[in-house]
Scaffold this active site. Structure first.
Site, PDB file in Angstrom:
ATOM      1  N   SER A   3      14.618   1.168   3.772  1.00 13.46           N
ATOM      2  CA  SER A   3      13.956   0.651   2.186  1.00 13.46           C
ATOM      3  C   SER A   3      14.672   1.166   1.112  1.00 13.46           C
ATOM      4  CB  SER A   3      12.428   0.883   2.393  1.00 13.46           C
ATOM      5  OG  SER A   3      11.901   0.717   0.942  1.00 13.46           O
ATOM      6  N   HIS A  62      15.708  -3.479   3.615  1.00 15.22           N
ATOM      7  CA  HIS A  62      14.429  -3.774   3.325  1.00 15.22           C
ATOM      8  C   HIS A  62      14.002  -3.834   1.849  1.00 15.22           C
ATOM      9  CE1 HIS A  62      10.097  -4.111   4.818  1.00 15.22           C
ATOM     10  NE2 HIS A  62       9.720  -3.365   3.661  1.00 15.22           N
ATOM     11  N   ASP A  64      11.353  -3.828  -0.880  1.00 10.05           N
ATOM     12  CA  ASP A  64      10.074  -3.758  -1.322  1.00 10.05           C
ATOM     13  C   ASP A  64       9.725  -4.341  -2.689  1.00 10.05           C
ATOM     14  OD1 ASP A  64       9.790  -0.914   0.499  1.00 10.05           O
ATOM     15  OD2 ASP A  64       8.750  -2.889   1.154  1.00 10.05           O
ATOM     16  N   MET A 119       7.178  -5.189  -5.448  1.00  9.84           N
ATOM     17  CA  MET A 119       5.721  -5.204  -5.658  1.00  9.84           C
ATOM     18  C   MET A 119       5.546  -5.832  -7.052  1.00  9.84           C
ATOM     19  SD  MET A 119       5.569  -1.186  -4.702  1.00  9.84           S
ATOM     20  CE  MET A 119       6.244  -0.741  -2.729  1.00  9.84           C
ATOM     21  N   HIS A 142      10.261  -7.942   1.828  1.00 13.22           N
ATOM     22  CA  HIS A 142       8.859  -7.522   1.997  1.00 13.22           C
ATOM     23  C   HIS A 142       8.137  -7.833   0.597  1.00 13.22           C
ATOM     24  CE1 HIS A 142       5.303  -4.279   3.168  1.00 13.22           C
ATOM     25  NE2 HIS A 142       5.004  -5.414   2.809  1.00 13.22           N
ATOM     26  N   MET A 168       5.047  -7.604  -1.611  1.00 14.35           N
ATOM     27  CA  MET A 168       3.502  -7.271  -1.734  1.00 14.35           C
ATOM     28  C   MET A 168       3.089  -7.969  -2.967  1.00 14.35           C
ATOM     29  SD  MET A 168       4.346  -3.286  -0.274  1.00 14.35           S
ATOM     30  CE  MET A 168       6.305  -3.517  -0.624  1.00 14.35           C
ATOM     31  N   MET A 197       1.869  -2.664   8.619  1.00 15.69           N
ATOM     32  CA  MET A 197       1.909  -1.521   7.811  1.00 15.69           C
ATOM     33  C   MET A 197       1.439  -0.375   8.369  1.00 15.69           C
ATOM     34  SD  MET A 197       3.627  -2.741   5.081  1.00 15.69           S
ATOM     35  CE  MET A 197       3.308  -1.147   3.945  1.00 15.69           C
ATOM     36  N   ASP A 257       6.199  -0.503   9.340  1.00 11.39           N
ATOM     37  CA  ASP A 257       6.760  -0.021   7.988  1.00 11.39           C
ATOM     38  C   ASP A 257       5.794   0.953   7.139  1.00 11.39           C
ATOM     39  OD1 ASP A 257       7.052  -1.973   5.015  1.00 11.39           O
ATOM     40  OD2 ASP A 257       7.686  -0.007   5.580  1.00 11.39           O
TER      41      ASP A 257
HETATM   42  C1  DX5 Z   1       5.378   0.556   1.247  1.00 13.81           C
HETATM   43  C2  DX5 Z   1       6.646  -0.225   1.486  1.00 13.81           C
HETATM   44  C3  DX5 Z   1       7.499   0.566   2.634  1.00 13.81           C
HETATM   45  C4  DX5 Z   1       7.864   1.958   2.214  1.00 13.81           C
HETATM   46  C5  DX5 Z   1       8.481   2.747   3.166  1.00 13.81           C
HETATM   47  O1  DX5 Z   1       4.592  -0.256   0.379  1.00 13.81           O
HETATM   48  O2  DX5 Z   1       6.316  -1.372   1.970  1.00 13.81           O
HETATM   49  O3  DX5 Z   1       8.642  -0.397   3.023  1.00 13.81           O
HETATM   50  O4  DX5 Z   1       8.859   1.695   1.251  1.00 13.81           O
HETATM   51  O5  DX5 Z   1       8.862   3.774   2.656  1.00 13.81           O
HETATM   52  P1  DX5 Z   1       8.768   5.207   3.731  1.00 13.81           P
HETATM   53  O6  DX5 Z   1       9.676   5.141   4.824  1.00 13.81           O
HETATM   54  O7  DX5 Z   1       8.939   6.284   2.778  1.00 13.81           O
HETATM   55  O8  DX5 Z   1       7.387   5.111   4.037  1.00 13.81           O
HETATM   56 ZN    ZN Z   2       7.944  -2.557   3.059  1.00 18.32          ZN
END
Ligand code: DX5
Ligand code: ZN
Length: 216
Positions: free
Chosen positions: A8, A33, A35, A37, A66, A68, A137, A175
């Site tokens: 990520s 990956h 993320d 947000m 991903h 969110m 998750m 994840d």
């Molecule tokens: C959290 C993200 C994950 C996160 C994973 O909302 O979706 O992808 O970045 O990070 P680690 O591996 O540090 O938990």
């Molecule tokens: Zn993620």
């Protein structure tokens, strides 16, 4: 078959992102990956389409985005144009999930559906035949570096049985809080793809950590 490791970028060094992408290109990771947000669906803001477009120009591995965010339907085409291969939306953010999954496929991307820790895998039953990836998750979404929620292992086993029984080709991605210590247990439970942020970018040798997890 190697584990698909999806580092990520949220935990990468944003002051030297090109170097981190280069390291991932040379590593044994399967995907990258991203993320995304919006500060509404999750209590955090990460990065948006300009960053994704720059990463896409540098990355030689598929981009696993991903989302969110609320109202993901408004952005599907822009992520496709930005070069994303696999686009995952949250079950909890989609009123008409089947329509969203079809729209992702129509744009030429693979479609994933993510569920939060409190969302039961059974809710995926009627969409399982249409999606390419189910993302479980194993932390509450919004931040890297959180503790793995142990109940997630049983969720993986339950989902794997649903996939096997239904004949779906859907992959399972986990994840949150994934690291060298739990990757083998998670693979045994049925996980195909492993998101790892802090355990990769926080390690002394990220490339070695990726190789270890890819072959665990
Ligand atoms: C959290 C993200 C994950 C996160 C994973 O909302 O979706 O992808 O970045 O990070 P680690 O591996 O540090 O938990
Ligand atoms: Zn993620």
């Amino acid at each position: 078959m190697k584990n698909i490791i999806a580092p990520s970028i949220l935990s990468a060094d944003f002051a030297h992102l090109a170097a981190d992408i280069e390291m991932l290109n040379e590593s044994e990771c399967g995907w990258i990956h991203l993320d995304i947000m919006d500060g509404v669906f999750v209590p955090n803001l990460s990065f948006g389409l300009p960053v994704v477009e720059h990463i896409s120009r540098l990355a030689t591995k598929p981009l696993d985005a991903h989302l969110m965010i609320v109202n993901p339907d408004n952005y599907l085409a822009r992520f496709a144009q930005a070069g994303v291969s696999l686009l995952t939306v949250h079950y909890e953010a989609c009123t008409h999930l089947e329509r969203t999954v079809s729209a992702i496929h129509d744009l030429g991307m693979k479609a994933g559906v993510a569920i939060n820790p409190h969302t039961n895998v059974c809710l995926l039953e009627d969409i399982l035949g249409e999606i390419d990836l189910a993302l479980i998750m194993s932390v509450n979404p919004g931040f890297g570096g959180q503790k793995f929620i142990p109940q997630s292992v049983e969720k993986v086993r339950k989902l794997k049985k649903m996939i096997t029984d239904s004949g779906s080709k859907c992959l399972i991605e986990i994840d949150g809080g994934v690291n060298k210590d739990n990757v083998a247990l998670l693979r045994k439970a049925g996980v195909d793809a492993f998101v790892a942020g802090s355990s990769v970018f926080g390690s002394d040798d990220p490339s070695e950590t990726i190789s270890f997890m890819a072959n665990a």
